[in-house]
Write an enzyme that holds these catalytic residues in place. Structure first.
Site, short mmCIF file in Angstrom:
data_model
loop_
_atom_site.label_atom_id
_atom_site.label_comp_id
_atom_site.label_asym_id
_atom_site.label_seq_id
_atom_site.Cartn_x
_atom_site.Cartn_y
_atom_site.Cartn_z
N HIS A 132 0.84 -1.19 0.00
CA HIS A 132 0.00 0.00 0.00
C HIS A 132 0.88 1.24 0.00
O HIS A 132 2.09 1.18 0.23
CB HIS A 132 -0.93 0.00 1.21
CG HIS A 132 -2.01 -1.04 1.11
ND1 HIS A 132 -3.02 -1.15 2.03
CD2 HIS A 132 -2.23 -2.03 0.20
CE1 HIS A 132 -3.83 -2.15 1.69
NE2 HIS A 132 -3.36 -2.70 0.58
N GLU A 135 1.43 3.81 1.94
CA GLU A 135 2.23 4.14 3.11
C GLU A 135 3.47 3.25 3.21
O GLU A 135 4.59 3.73 3.49
CB GLU A 135 1.39 3.99 4.38
CG GLU A 135 0.13 4.83 4.39
CD GLU A 135 -1.10 4.09 3.87
OE1 GLU A 135 -2.16 4.20 4.50
OE2 GLU A 135 -0.98 3.39 2.85
N TRP A 162 -30.43 7.12 -37.21
CA TRP A 162 -30.15 7.57 -35.85
C TRP A 162 -31.35 8.35 -35.33
O TRP A 162 -31.86 9.25 -36.00
CB TRP A 162 -28.92 8.46 -35.84
CG TRP A 162 -27.70 7.74 -36.25
CD1 TRP A 162 -27.10 7.80 -37.46
CD2 TRP A 162 -26.91 6.88 -35.45
NE1 TRP A 162 -25.97 7.02 -37.48
CE2 TRP A 162 -25.84 6.44 -36.25
CE3 TRP A 162 -27.01 6.41 -34.14
CZ2 TRP A 162 -24.86 5.56 -35.77
CZ3 TRP A 162 -26.05 5.54 -33.65
CH2 TRP A 162 -24.98 5.13 -34.46
N PRO A 178 -33.88 -1.97 -25.06
CA PRO A 178 -34.99 -1.92 -24.11
C PRO A 178 -35.06 -3.09 -23.14
O PRO A 178 -35.37 -2.91 -21.96
CB PRO A 178 -36.22 -1.88 -25.03
CG PRO A 178 -35.72 -1.28 -26.30
CD PRO A 178 -34.32 -1.79 -26.46
N THR A 179 -34.78 -4.31 -23.61
CA THR A 179 -34.93 -5.47 -22.74
C THR A 179 -33.94 -5.42 -21.59
O THR A 179 -34.31 -5.60 -20.42
CB THR A 179 -34.73 -6.77 -23.54
OG1 THR A 179 -35.72 -6.84 -24.58
CG2 THR A 179 -34.86 -7.99 -22.64
N ALA A 218 -32.06 -2.77 -20.53
CA ALA A 218 -32.26 -1.57 -19.71
C ALA A 218 -33.41 -1.77 -18.73
O ALA A 218 -33.30 -1.43 -17.54
CB ALA A 218 -32.53 -0.37 -20.61
#
Length: 347
Positions: free
Chosen positions: A53, A55, A173, A272-273, A275
């Protein structure tokens, strides 16, 4: 004891060092050791899982006894547990450090408590120095620690009447170039991007983050969820990162696996499915809805079933920002309540 100007400068340097470390399972942490006179005598940062780490990395630069009476300036509270490495709080105590200044508390149940241990050994401790800057650096890691999974953004594009595609399935689009450029910038900020196999088969997306035709410097890891096989010549196989495939509909299992891999932020862009599945499961921490001023009609809704049978079960959102993007509008929102707590009673 108030934080002095020398310690403030040391914290700014520690934050620079922390940014050198990789994002992943462990946080990015930097450390600067100051002599009793205020001179920088050592620096360190966390180089990745399994390495010392920050430190300890800094202390390793010093001969035994050199840190006696020194001040350690660290971006995260020194840890208080033994994992792949020992407790940093103990290492600082054994090195003779007299004072510790850190930015953020460690949220871990096992790893937290280092400040209390240091104070118990007679070490002076100050917390909160440049906490906001530190949070900007490791906010994703902190959120992932608190949730036990990545922070999840669910994105979709829709017509003004809520459709994701025309009746024949075409969707490129709905939104304009400004909105699409914004999506790519947000993809680049995520650790991973997720779609379902239906989207892969229908649209063959590359799942890259681009600026025009050029790839942006940071690319999210592509993730595909679903049981249908992905064709060997699919564009996702040409992504800079090898894609991850999950033959399951268990989103909790998927997000737990991704969390274990060190993925802190997830960008759901899978149609859609998928999400709707994330939202129904209470796994949407943020929603990005790109709304275009077009009308499509038909049945191809941007969202399908999200488990709402009546208005009192509606998934309420709080809008954080409305962003104009050329002719389009982006709504950035988060759940007004913890939907999983609301619908299931417990996490």
């Amino acid at each position: 004891m108030a934080v002095n100007e020398t310690e403030r400068r040391a914290m700014a340097r520690a934050l620079e060092l922390a940014a050198r470390g990789p994002r992943g399972v462990n946080p990015q942490v930097g450390a600067v050791i100051l002599s009793p006179e205020g001179d920088v005598i050592a620096e360190g940062w966390h180089h990745g899982a399994g390495t010392p780490h920050a430190e300890v990395d800094a202390l390793s630069e010093l001969a035994p006894g050199t840190a006696q009476g020194a001040t350690a300036v660290v971006t995260l509270e020194p840890c208080n547990h033994t994992g792949r490495t020992g407790p940093c709080a103990v290492a600082l105590i054994e090195a003779g450090v007299a004072r510790v200044v850190y930015a953020l508390d460690d949220p871990g149940v096992a790893s937290g408590g280092g400040a209390e241990r240091l104070r118990g050994a007679g070490v002076s401790v100050d917390a909160g120095e440049q906490a906001e800057v530190a949070h900007e650096l490791i906010g994703g890691w902190l959120t992932a620690q608190q949730l036990g999974r990545p922070h999840i953004t669910v994105k979709w594009a829709q017509s003004l009447d809520g459709r994701a595609a025309a009746e024949d399935g075409s969707s490129q689009w709905i939104t304009g170039p400004d909105a699409r450029a914004d999506v790519h910038r947000r993809r680049s900020a995520a650790d991973a991007i997720v779609v379902g196999t239906g989207t892969v088969l229908a649209d063959d997306p590359a799942l890259t983050a681009r600026d025009g035709d050029a790839l942006l410097p940071h690319q999210p890891i592509p993730v595909v969820i679903g049981s249908r096989p992905t064709p060997p010549d699919a564009a996702v196989h040409r992504h800079p990162h090898p894609p991850l495939f999950f033959d399951t509909h268990d989103l909790d299992a998927v997000t737990a696996d991704l969390h274990a891999r060190g993925i802190q932020s997830l960008f759901v862009e899978g149609g859609p499915t998928l999400a709707s599945a994330f939202i129904e499961a209470g796994l949407a921490d943020r929603v990005l809805a790109y709304i275009a001023p077009v009308l499509l009609g038909g049945e191809r809704l941007a969202l399908t079933d999200i488990g709402v049978a009546s208005i009192d079960q509606a998934r309420r959102l709080t809008v954080d920002e409305w962003v104009p993007l050329g002719p389009d509008l982006l709504a950035i929102a988060h759940p007004a309540t913890d939907n999983r707590l609301q619908n299931e009673g417990a996490l």
